[in-house]
Motif scaffolding. Structure first.
Motif, PDB file in Angstrom:
ATOM      1  N   CYS A  60       8.999  20.970  -4.644  1.00  0.00           N
ATOM      2  CA  CYS A  60       9.239  20.538  -3.256  1.00  0.00           C
ATOM      3  C   CYS A  60       8.543  21.461  -2.263  1.00  0.00           C
ATOM      4  O   CYS A  60       7.947  21.004  -1.290  1.00  0.00           O
ATOM      5  CB  CYS A  60      10.740  20.493  -2.970  1.00  0.00           C
ATOM      6  SG  CYS A  60      11.601  19.140  -3.772  1.00  0.00           S
ATOM      7  N   ILE A  61       8.627  22.757  -2.513  1.00  0.00           N
ATOM      8  CA  ILE A  61       7.971  23.728  -1.619  1.00  0.00           C
ATOM      9  C   ILE A  61       6.457  23.539  -1.650  1.00  0.00           C
ATOM     10  O   ILE A  61       5.801  23.540  -0.603  1.00  0.00           O
ATOM     11  CB  ILE A  61       8.363  25.171  -2.013  1.00  0.00           C
ATOM     12  CG1 ILE A  61       9.841  25.413  -1.700  1.00  0.00           C
ATOM     13  CG2 ILE A  61       7.483  26.192  -1.298  1.00  0.00           C
ATOM     14  CD1 ILE A  61      10.388  26.708  -2.265  1.00  0.00           C
ATOM     15  N   ALA A  62       5.905  23.357  -2.833  1.00  0.00           N
ATOM     16  CA  ALA A  62       4.455  23.153  -2.958  1.00  0.00           C
ATOM     17  C   ALA A  62       4.015  21.887  -2.240  1.00  0.00           C
ATOM     18  O   ALA A  62       2.991  21.875  -1.544  1.00  0.00           O
ATOM     19  CB  ALA A  62       4.061  23.093  -4.429  1.00  0.00           C
ATOM     20  N   HIS A  63       4.813  20.813  -2.380  1.00  0.00           N
ATOM     21  CA  HIS A  63       4.476  19.545  -1.719  1.00  0.00           C
ATOM     22  C   HIS A  63       4.504  19.713  -0.193  1.00  0.00           C
ATOM     23  O   HIS A  63       3.585  19.265   0.507  1.00  0.00           O
ATOM     24  CB  HIS A  63       5.455  18.461  -2.158  1.00  0.00           C
ATOM     25  CG  HIS A  63       5.182  17.121  -1.532  1.00  0.00           C
ATOM     26  ND1 HIS A  63       4.076  16.367  -1.852  1.00  0.00           N
ATOM     27  CD2 HIS A  63       5.864  16.420  -0.590  1.00  0.00           C
ATOM     28  CE1 HIS A  63       4.086  15.262  -1.139  1.00  0.00           C
ATOM     29  NE2 HIS A  63       5.161  15.272  -0.362  1.00  0.00           N
ATOM     30  N   ALA A  64       5.556  20.371   0.324  1.00  0.00           N
ATOM     31  CA  ALA A  64       5.652  20.597   1.769  1.00  0.00           C
ATOM     32  C   ALA A  64       4.497  21.469   2.248  1.00  0.00           C
ATOM     33  O   ALA A  64       3.928  21.230   3.319  1.00  0.00           O
ATOM     34  CB  ALA A  64       6.991  21.238   2.114  1.00  0.00           C
ATOM     35  N   SER A  65       4.133  22.460   1.454  1.00  0.00           N
ATOM     36  CA  SER A  65       3.028  23.338   1.813  1.00  0.00           C
ATOM     37  C   SER A  65       1.709  22.564   1.857  1.00  0.00           C
ATOM     38  O   SER A  65       0.909  22.734   2.779  1.00  0.00           O
ATOM     39  CB  SER A  65       2.931  24.482   0.805  1.00  0.00           C
ATOM     40  OG  SER A  65       1.835  25.305   1.090  1.00  0.00           O
ATOM     41  N   ASP A  66       1.497  21.699   0.864  1.00  0.00           N
ATOM     42  CA  ASP A  66       0.280  20.888   0.833  1.00  0.00           C
ATOM     43  C   ASP A  66       0.187  19.981   2.050  1.00  0.00           C
ATOM     44  O   ASP A  66      -0.885  19.823   2.638  1.00  0.00           O
ATOM     45  CB  ASP A  66       0.221  20.042  -0.445  1.00  0.00           C
ATOM     46  CG  ASP A  66      -0.058  20.877  -1.690  1.00  0.00           C
ATOM     47  OD1 ASP A  66      -0.487  22.032  -1.540  1.00  0.00           O
ATOM     48  OD2 ASP A  66       0.176  20.356  -2.807  1.00  0.00           O
ATOM     49  N   GLU A  67       1.324  19.390   2.440  1.00  0.00           N
ATOM     50  CA  GLU A  67       1.330  18.526   3.636  1.00  0.00           C
ATOM     51  C   GLU A  67       0.965  19.334   4.872  1.00  0.00           C
ATOM     52  O   GLU A  67       0.192  18.871   5.715  1.00  0.00           O
ATOM     53  CB  GLU A  67       2.696  17.882   3.812  1.00  0.00           C
ATOM     54  CG  GLU A  67       2.994  16.776   2.840  1.00  0.00           C
ATOM     55  CD  GLU A  67       4.392  16.178   3.046  1.00  0.00           C
ATOM     56  OE1 GLU A  67       5.163  16.699   3.870  1.00  0.00           O
ATOM     57  OE2 GLU A  67       4.688  15.196   2.351  1.00  0.00           O
ATOM     58  N   GLY A  68       1.508  20.544   4.981  1.00  0.00           N
ATOM     59  CA  GLY A  68       1.201  21.399   6.125  1.00  0.00           C
ATOM     60  C   GLY A  68      -0.259  21.781   6.174  1.00  0.00           C
ATOM     61  O   GLY A  68      -0.896  21.751   7.232  1.00  0.00           O
ATOM     62  N   ILE A  69      -0.811  22.124   5.020  1.00  0.00           N
ATOM     63  CA  ILE A  69      -2.227  22.497   4.942  1.00  0.00           C
ATOM     64  C   ILE A  69      -3.110  21.313   5.340  1.00  0.00           C
ATOM     65  O   ILE A  69      -4.093  21.472   6.063  1.00  0.00           O
ATOM     66  CB  ILE A  69      -2.573  23.013   3.536  1.00  0.00           C
ATOM     67  CG1 ILE A  69      -1.926  24.371   3.318  1.00  0.00           C
ATOM     68  CG2 ILE A  69      -4.075  23.085   3.317  1.00  0.00           C
ATOM     69  CD1 ILE A  69      -1.996  24.881   1.887  1.00  0.00           C
ATOM     70  N   THR A  70      -2.746  20.112   4.899  1.00  0.00           N
ATOM     71  CA  THR A  70      -3.518  18.918   5.242  1.00  0.00           C
ATOM     72  C   THR A  70      -3.500  18.688   6.748  1.00  0.00           C
ATOM     73  O   THR A  70      -4.538  18.414   7.363  1.00  0.00           O
ATOM     74  CB  THR A  70      -2.954  17.686   4.505  1.00  0.00           C
ATOM     75  OG1 THR A  70      -3.059  17.914   3.103  1.00  0.00           O
ATOM     76  CG2 THR A  70      -3.716  16.429   4.866  1.00  0.00           C
TER      77      THR A  70
END
Length: 137
Positions: A60-70
């Motif tokens: 979940c943290i990785a997914h949220a981080s990826d969305e933020g980076i995008t």
């Protein structure tokens, strides 16, 4: 829910601390012990399931981080397009030699470092007037 009366053995120092807490927080000894037992049991349940919860939490943290980076990347791309347009307009409007451009770049880098990237166009223009770079005419 039906309550059951039971007896427990507790050390006198723990019981004294429990009673102090109860008197300071307006809670009965039984309520405190029940809440403590619920917390302990919930903690144990989480610990027993940590092999499942920890990887899911990490995902979940990785997914949220990826969305933020995008989102940041898209914002930076839009910003770069606008800056490129401004540069093209300025290049067509003003004749600047390579040496002048080098000096401008050096000053821009110094300003960005000095202000940690929080450069205010109004401050730059005011300073340019003060230094005589821009005429008041």
């Amino acid at each position: 829910m039906e309550k059951i009366r039971t007896g427990i053995y507790v050390s006198s120092d723990v019981l004294a601390e429990c009673d102090d807490y109860c008197s300071n927080h307006d809670i009965s000894r039984s309520e405190l012990i029940e809440q403590a037992l619920r917390l302990f049991l919930a903690t144990r349940a989480v610990a027993n399931k940590s092999d499942v919860l920890v990887p899911e939490l990490a995902e979940c943290i990785a997914h949220a981080s990826d969305e933020g980076i995008t989102k940041i990347s898209k914002g930076l791309f839009r910003y770069a397009v606008e800056v490129e347009m401004l540069i093209a307009i300025l290049a067509d409007t003003f004749e600047v030699s390579k040496n002048e451009l080098k000096d401008i770049r050096r000053e821009a880098v110094n300003n960005a470092r000095r202000t940690r990237g929080k450069i205010n166009l109004d401050d730059l223009i005011t300073r340019s007037y003060a230094e005589g770079i821009i005429d008041d005419d």
